[in-house]
Motif scaffolding. Structure first.
Motif, PDB file in Angstrom:
ATOM      1  N   TYR A  55      49.247  37.843  39.785  1.00  0.00           N
ATOM      2  CA  TYR A  55      49.500  37.242  41.098  1.00  0.00           C
ATOM      3  C   TYR A  55      48.239  36.559  41.626  1.00  0.00           C
ATOM      4  O   TYR A  55      48.319  35.541  42.316  1.00  0.00           O
ATOM      5  N   LEU A  56      47.074  37.078  41.276  1.00  0.00           N
ATOM      6  CA  LEU A  56      45.812  36.516  41.771  1.00  0.00           C
ATOM      7  C   LEU A  56      45.634  35.027  41.496  1.00  0.00           C
ATOM      8  O   LEU A  56      45.098  34.311  42.337  1.00  0.00           O
ATOM      9  N   PRO A  57      46.076  34.510  40.331  1.00  0.00           N
ATOM     10  CA  PRO A  57      45.912  33.073  40.104  1.00  0.00           C
ATOM     11  C   PRO A  57      46.787  32.202  41.002  1.00  0.00           C
ATOM     12  O   PRO A  57      46.607  30.986  41.024  1.00  0.00           O
ATOM     13  N   VAL A  58      47.726  32.795  41.705  1.00  0.00           N
ATOM     14  CA  VAL A  58      48.585  31.983  42.563  1.00  0.00           C
ATOM     15  C   VAL A  58      48.040  32.001  43.999  1.00  0.00           C
ATOM     16  O   VAL A  58      47.768  30.951  44.576  1.00  0.00           O
ATOM     17  N   ARG A  59      47.903  33.172  44.562  1.00  0.00           N
ATOM     18  CA  ARG A  59      47.361  33.327  45.907  1.00  0.00           C
ATOM     19  C   ARG A  59      46.585  34.632  45.987  1.00  0.00           C
ATOM     20  O   ARG A  59      47.164  35.698  45.793  1.00  0.00           O
ATOM     21  N   GLU A  60      45.310  34.536  46.323  1.00  0.00           N
ATOM     22  CA  GLU A  60      44.495  35.750  46.354  1.00  0.00           C
ATOM     23  C   GLU A  60      44.867  36.663  47.525  1.00  0.00           C
ATOM     24  O   GLU A  60      45.087  37.861  47.351  1.00  0.00           O
TER      25      GLU A  60
ATOM     26  N   TRP B  71      42.617  29.286  31.681  1.00  0.00           N
ATOM     27  CA  TRP B  71      43.769  30.198  31.554  1.00  0.00           C
ATOM     28  C   TRP B  71      43.644  31.131  30.375  1.00  0.00           C
ATOM     29  O   TRP B  71      44.487  32.006  30.168  1.00  0.00           O
ATOM     30  N   TYR B  94      39.493  33.170  38.487  1.00  0.00           N
ATOM     31  CA  TYR B  94      40.707  33.236  39.319  1.00  0.00           C
ATOM     32  C   TYR B  94      40.733  32.085  40.318  1.00  0.00           C
ATOM     33  O   TYR B  94      41.773  31.474  40.560  1.00  0.00           O
ATOM     34  N   LYS B  97      41.765  28.998  38.597  1.00  0.00           N
ATOM     35  CA  LYS B  97      43.209  29.009  38.336  1.00  0.00           C
ATOM     36  C   LYS B  97      43.964  28.642  39.614  1.00  0.00           C
ATOM     37  O   LYS B  97      44.915  27.864  39.585  1.00  0.00           O
ATOM     38  N   ARG B  98      43.524  29.218  40.744  1.00  0.00           N
ATOM     39  CA  ARG B  98      44.208  28.933  42.010  1.00  0.00           C
ATOM     40  C   ARG B  98      44.092  27.467  42.392  1.00  0.00           C
ATOM     41  O   ARG B  98      45.032  26.863  42.899  1.00  0.00           O
ATOM     42  N   VAL B 101      46.568  25.598  40.316  1.00  0.00           N
ATOM     43  CA  VAL B 101      47.928  25.847  40.797  1.00  0.00           C
ATOM     44  C   VAL B 101      48.172  25.061  42.084  1.00  0.00           C
ATOM     45  O   VAL B 101      49.178  24.373  42.242  1.00  0.00           O
ATOM     46  N   PHE B 118      55.682  35.295  37.584  1.00  0.00           N
ATOM     47  CA  PHE B 118      55.350  36.645  38.047  1.00  0.00           C
ATOM     48  C   PHE B 118      55.405  36.712  39.569  1.00  0.00           C
ATOM     49  O   PHE B 118      56.050  37.588  40.146  1.00  0.00           O
ATOM     50  N   ALA B 119      54.733  35.753  40.225  1.00  0.00           N
ATOM     51  CA  ALA B 119      54.683  35.756  41.690  1.00  0.00           C
ATOM     52  C   ALA B 119      56.095  35.615  42.282  1.00  0.00           C
ATOM     53  O   ALA B 119      56.441  36.296  43.244  1.00  0.00           O
ATOM     54  N   ARG B 187      44.405  28.607  51.951  1.00  0.00           N
ATOM     55  CA  ARG B 187      44.771  28.530  50.539  1.00  0.00           C
ATOM     56  C   ARG B 187      44.522  29.806  49.740  1.00  0.00           C
ATOM     57  O   ARG B 187      45.337  30.181  48.904  1.00  0.00           O
ATOM     58  N   ARG B 188      43.370  30.407  49.953  1.00  0.00           N
ATOM     59  CA  ARG B 188      43.059  31.582  49.152  1.00  0.00           C
ATOM     60  C   ARG B 188      44.127  32.648  49.310  1.00  0.00           C
ATOM     61  O   ARG B 188      44.421  33.407  48.445  1.00  0.00           O
TER      62      ARG B 188
END
Lengths: 298, 188
Positions: A55-60, B71, B94, B97-98, B101, B118-119, B187-188
């Motif tokens: 999940y971290l790579p999408v939104r921390e 990645w 990370y 990556k964000r 994305v 996953f999310a 964003r974070r």
């Protein structure tokens, strides 16, 4: 060194998503071993996913809120939260640490929790069940439960990466000893295993199989070379990577990688003389029957 | 990506990194290469974490984004614990990556697809459901690869290890309120 057994016997328990189905044997064997050692594991009511590494790579911050909701649940029941999954352990601890260190982040997360009718003050201590067994329960208590002669078992203790990294306050970040000490107390032989904290590849087994297969293959190959009769794991993702793809990873590293893989909690239960069903041994993809000398039925 | 845009994005990105806990330590990188030497997947990367930091400091974010590197990070934290400057490199990965994305820049489809799948699964049920996750992942990447997973799926199924129907947590509404509240905070 004999550690005295003066431990707090009650912990909040966070099983984590993978322990619900794919890795339910880890949950079953953890609860069985805890019961045998008179440790009360109180499962958090209605816990949610910790966010894991994916999940971290999408939104921390969203990932941190996911973890913080579980910490808030744990805080309602006490201060010690036990988990057996390395990924859950790292993510929950990381959220806890970053919330403690970063006031802005803490405020944001607490406001979010409050929007959902909860709150977290930061008092929970996140712990891995393996570390609880070694540091709280201790040697005397564990040795006293051993029923089975384990002297013929040669174990490669594979902790995986996130048990001792990045949080290296409880064990050496690269050559962890916690599981080895525990396995020695069970009376089994610990084979020297320098890859104890190397990465199995984790999700890369699915997203980048050519990379994941080499990483898992090296672990199994070296365990075999060092004379191990089985590999003990402390993480659900490590377990499935190590047990499910042995033919493929064997081809990737050009070595025979057929070796039984089991959770350290299953190994403990075996040493304690518990019946296979209480440890869900029939769930394992690698056969433990040659080691046990008996049939494993569900 | 035009160079000027890349430079601007790079500055913005570095500010995000500096805002991470201990992120400022990136400025103290001595280019020793311990991170790349420690990385279990650097052999498969076009270039490793050391070169990522060098590129970022040179304003060459586009070089990082165009490479098959980010990645492949498996979050094992080897670089983080070994870095003599104390740079939280796994967190930097990370953050990269964000960024990919967020800006829709990911070159590496599989890693990003997995993270998204996953999310979405967790957002929907409050928990991960592995069967649902993998179905989404393979349908979006290469459905043929799903066929190769069937023998393993059968081995898991006969042992009762496959969860066919995902279960929602009871407090899903409350969780959604929390996630909506945090989303307002950037964003974070």
């Amino acid at each position: 060194m004999i550690t005295t057994a003066s431990h707090a016997c009650r912990y909040g328990y966070y099983p984590g998503c993978s322990l619900m189905a794919t890795n339910r044997a880890y949950d079953i064997s953890t609860r069985s071993v805890a019961r045998e050692l008179e440790i009360e594991l109180v499962e958090l009511d209605d816990w949610n996913c910790c966010g894991a590494t994916a999940y971290l790579p999408v939104r921390e911050k969203r990932a941190f809120v996911l973890s913080a909701r579980n910490l808030a649940l744990a805080e309602q029941n006490g201060r010690e939260l036990a988990t057996v999954c390395n990924a859950c352990y790292v993510v929950l601890r990381k959220t806890n640490k970053y919330m403690a260190e970063d006031a802005h982040l803490r405020d944001d997360i607490r406001q979010a929790l409050q929007a959902g009718g909860m709150d977290y003050s930061g008092s929970v201590r996140v712990r891995h069940f393996l570390e609880i067994l070694v540091n709280d329960v201790g040697e005397a208590s564990i040795r006293s439960r051993v029923q089975r002669n384990m002297s013929g078992w040669k174990v490669a203790c594979y902790c995986g990466c996130q048990l001792s990294r990045p949080f290296d306050d409880l064990d050496h970040p690269e050559y962890p000893r916690l599981m080895e000490r525990l396995v020695e107390w069970l009376g089994a032989a610990v084979v020297p295993f320098p890859l104890a904290a190397k990465c199995c590849g984790g999700m890369a087994m699915t997203t980048h199989p050519e990379t994941g297969q080499v990483l898992t293959g090296k672990i199994l190959k070296v365990a075999g070379q060092r004379g191990a009769g089985c590999v003990a794991t402390a993480c659900p993702l490590c377990q499935i990577n190590l047990e499910a793809y042995q033919d493929k990873v064997g081809r990737a590293v050009g070595a025979r990688c057929a070796i039984p893989v089991l959770y350290f909690t299953q190994l403990m239960g075996i040493a304690f003389g518990m019946p296979p069903v209480e440890l869900a041994l029939s769930d394992n993809l690698t056969s433990l029957e040659p080691l046990l000398g008996e049939k494993v039925t569900s | 990506m035009p160079t000027a845009l890349a430079k601007e994005l790079c500055d913005e990105f570095l500010d995000d990194v500096y805002a991470l806990p201990h992120g400022e330590k990136l400025k103290q990188c001595l280019q020793c290469g311990t991170c790349s030497a420690s990385c279990p997947s650097s052999a498969a990367m076009e270039f490793g974490p050391r070169e990522i930091i060098a590129s970022l400091r040179a304003g060459m974010l586009d070089r990082v984004l165009n490479a098959q590197t980010v990645w492949l990070c498996v979050s094992c934290y080897s670089c983080t614990v070994r870095c003599p400057a104390g740079i939280p490199l796994t967190d930097v990965m990370y953050e990269l990556k964000r960024l990919e994305v967020d800006k829709g820049l990911a070159k590496d489809a599989t890693g990003e697809t997995m993270a998204h799948a996953f999310a979405e699964t967790v957002d929907r049920y409050g928990r991960n459901a592995e069967t649902t996750l993998l179905r989404k992942y393979f349908l979006r990447t290469n459905p043929l690869h799903a066929l190769a997973q069937i023998p393993l799926a059968i081995r898991l199924f006969v042992r009762g290890r496959l969860e066919i129907f995902p279960r929602k947590i009871k407090g899903l509404d409350s969780l959604h309120k929390m996630l909506a509240a945090i989303e307002e905070n950037g964003r974070r």
